[in-house]
Design an enzyme around this catalytic site. Structure first.
Site, PDB file in Angstrom:
ATOM      1  N   HIS A  82       0.840  -1.196   0.000  1.00 46.97           N
ATOM      2  CA  HIS A  82       0.000   0.000   0.000  1.00 46.97           C
ATOM      3  C   HIS A  82       0.869   1.237   0.000  1.00 46.97           C
ATOM      4  CE1 HIS A  82      -4.113   1.504   0.408  1.00 46.97           C
ATOM      5  NE2 HIS A  82      -3.559   2.547   1.011  1.00 46.97           N
ATOM      6  N   ASP A 161     -13.598   2.532   7.045  1.00 44.90           N
ATOM      7  CA  ASP A 161     -12.573   3.289   6.324  1.00 44.90           C
ATOM      8  C   ASP A 161     -13.147   3.878   5.036  1.00 44.90           C
ATOM      9  OD1 ASP A 161      -9.951   4.338   5.729  1.00 44.90           O
ATOM     10  OD2 ASP A 161      -9.944   2.857   4.120  1.00 44.90           O
ATOM     11  N   ARG A 168     -12.928  12.439   4.693  1.00 46.62           N
ATOM     12  CA  ARG A 168     -11.644  13.156   4.863  1.00 46.62           C
ATOM     13  C   ARG A 168     -11.229  13.857   3.585  1.00 46.62           C
ATOM     14  NH1 ARG A 168      -7.933   8.703   5.935  1.00 46.62           N
ATOM     15  NH2 ARG A 168      -6.300  10.268   5.946  1.00 46.62           N
ATOM     16  N   SER A 183      -6.349   4.257   8.611  1.00 45.53           N
ATOM     17  CA  SER A 183      -7.046   3.993   7.340  1.00 45.53           C
ATOM     18  C   SER A 183      -6.351   2.849   6.599  1.00 45.53           C
ATOM     19  CB  SER A 183      -7.036   5.282   6.505  1.00 45.53           C
ATOM     20  OG  SER A 183      -7.284   5.014   5.151  1.00 45.53           O
ATOM     21  N   LYS A 187      -7.757  -1.534   6.694  1.00 47.06           N
ATOM     22  CA  LYS A 187      -8.236  -2.316   5.539  1.00 47.06           C
ATOM     23  C   LYS A 187      -7.254  -3.417   5.177  1.00 47.06           C
ATOM     24  CE  LYS A 187      -7.108   1.481   2.423  1.00 47.06           C
ATOM     25  NZ  LYS A 187      -7.628   2.795   2.680  1.00 47.06           N
TER      26      LYS A 187
HETATM   27  N1  URA Z   1      -4.145   5.776   1.685  1.00 44.56           N
HETATM   28  C1  URA Z   1      -5.154   5.314   2.459  1.00 44.56           C
HETATM   29  O1  URA Z   1      -5.650   4.209   2.252  1.00 44.56           O
HETATM   30  N2  URA Z   1      -5.595   6.083   3.442  1.00 44.56           N
HETATM   31  C2  URA Z   1      -5.084   7.300   3.702  1.00 44.56           C
HETATM   32  O2  URA Z   1      -5.530   7.922   4.625  1.00 44.56           O
HETATM   33  C3  URA Z   1      -4.035   7.783   2.900  1.00 44.56           C
HETATM   34  C4  URA Z   1      -3.578   6.992   1.880  1.00 44.56           C
END
Ligand code: URA
Length: 434
Positions: A82, A161, A168, A183, A187
């Site tokens: 990620h 999320d 957000r 966040s 996930k």
């Molecule tokens: N990627 C995410 O999944 N969440 C964030 O808050 C920022 C980047």
């Protein structure tokens, strides 16, 4: 409990108990706490921060807001990757197939565009027919056959999320270490992975502008993962200019496709190989990082990762022919060139300004319910460090509607800094945490 009291306590710098955090997350997920109160709470966190105890509980509550995937029935080590978000960051589209082609099982859940940054799900959905809202049954079946799936948040996995992320995005509460860490980790942990590789971006196009903050974010995420017995590694990487040349959804799919055919930009290719190698290494498929890099490079050069990308697109309803024939992807109808006002060296390309300009012409959202235009975006013609003449083309804006092109063009002009001296070369991969 009253939501307003919790907002007030956080606003004034107090700590919330685990029960209070769960009350907020559960209430918001069920639709009992309205957007305006949650927005106020997020802004309070943005300014007042959270303790490690609060971030851990926030992550856990978000993770448990939906189903926890149990992938134990699928053989192989499950690893995801990620990014904390950047401009032109299409790495997931390349890294996931590179790792899957090596035998890593990759259940990757992406997000939509956030602030000035793009989102993997928006990029993938520019491929005609491609769907990312797979059910749990569908994704398990696909992991067992293809070894890779691209998911978006659904009401089943980490729905808290999904809701908080889009709130957000439009309430200026993205750039917060506890909110980003919870966040991402909620996930990823709900996906049931064994290990995780994180790309923490730092620089003018990242949410973390300073390396010290990026390091702290990386440490918080690695800490959350460790406490849950997951192998987590984070790379801190430079985002002081867009990654590669393409910014915008379909344009980035095109560049990802070229990169998977070993004809991509040098910076993008290098970072993707490194991230994929780390996934292969933490999956214990290679005994050393060097060997893992060799496997990732081989999968790029021999086309096996590109084939994997086509297989996953086809499995999720997308048209794999569009990856070879870009006329089948959404294409813009107008183009506007931005030329250099003088000769010199490109000393900086403000990636945030490029991301904002791309959003102005439709690549991202201003409001939660906005739809994006997958065809539009920006293609850089030069990168930082290159020499340009007066009048050289710096980039092109591709658009379908004229309304904000002028404003976006001005933003893009400001993003390019031209100086008389050649700038120092920047490192792409700055640190490893974990
Ligand atoms: N990627 C995410 O999944 N969440 C964030 O808050 C920022 C980047």
């Amino acid at each position: 409990m009253r939501t307003v009291d919790l907002i007030q306590r956080k606003r004034d710098g107090g700590e919330l108990s685990p029960e209070e955090i769960s009350y907020l997350v559960d209430g918001y997920t069920r639709g009992e706490i309205p957007d305006y109160q949650m927005s106020a709470f997020l802004m309070a966190v943005f300014f007042a921060n959270m303790t490690d105890r609060e971030v851990s509980r926030l992550t856990e509550s978000m993770m448990h807001s939906g189903e926890m995937l149990d992938l134990s029935g699928i053989p192989g080590v499950k690893v995801d990757k990620h990014s904390t978000g950047g401009v032109g960051d299409k790495t997931t589209l390349i890294v996931a197939p590179l790792a899957a082609a090596a035998g890593v099982i990759v259940p990757t859940m992406g997000g939509r565009g956030l602030g000035h940054t793009g989102g993997t799900v928006d990029k993938l959905e520019s491929i005609p027919g491609m769907r990312t809202n797979l059910s749990v049954e569908e994704l398990k079946a696909q992991l067992a056959t293809v070894g890779l799936c691209f998911l978006s948040q659904t009401s089943e996995l980490a729905p808290a999320d999904g809701r908080l992320y889009s709130l957000r995005d439009v309430t200026a509460t993205v750039e917060s270490i506890p909110l980003i860490a919870s966040s991402i980790m909620s996930k990823k942990l709900a996906e049931g992975v064994d290990a995780l590789v994180l790309d923490v971006k730092v620089g003018n196009g990242a949410f973390m502008k300073k390396q010290v903050d990026a390091r702290r974010l990386a440490q918080v995420m690695v800490g959350i993962g460790r406490r849950m017995d997951k192998r987590v590694q984070a790379l801190i990487t430079d985002m002081n200019q867009p990654l590669g040349y393409a910014v915008g959804n379909a344009l980035e799919v095109m560049e990802a496709s070229q990169t998977l055919q070993n004809a991509g930009p040098a910076d993008l290719t290098r970072l993707c190989i490194e991230l994929a190698a780390r996934m292969i290494f933490v999956a214990k498929i290679a005994p050393s990082l060097e060997e893992a890099r060799r496997i990732a490079e081989k999968n790029l050069v021999d086309g096996s990762a590109y084939k994997k990308f086509k297989d996953v697109v086809a499995a999720q309803g997308g048209n794999p022919l569009a990856l070879d024939n870009f006329a089948l992807l959404p294409n813009a109808t107008g183009a506007r060139e931005i030329a250099s006002p003088r000769a010199g060296y490109v000393s900086l390309i403000d990636a945030e300004d490029i991301g904002i300009a791309a959003n102005m012409i439709g690549a991202g959202r201003d409001k939660k319910e906005d739809s994006i235009d997958p065809a539009v975006g920006i293609i850089l013609e030069v990168k930082a460090g290159e020499k340009v003449e007066a009048g050289s083309i710096l980039c092109r804006l591709y658009y379908t509607k004229e309304d904000r092109v002028e404003e976006a063009a001005e933003k893009v002009e400001d993003a390019f800094h031209i100086s008389a001296q050649r700038p120092e070369e920047r490192e792409l991969i700055l640190e490893v945490v974990g």
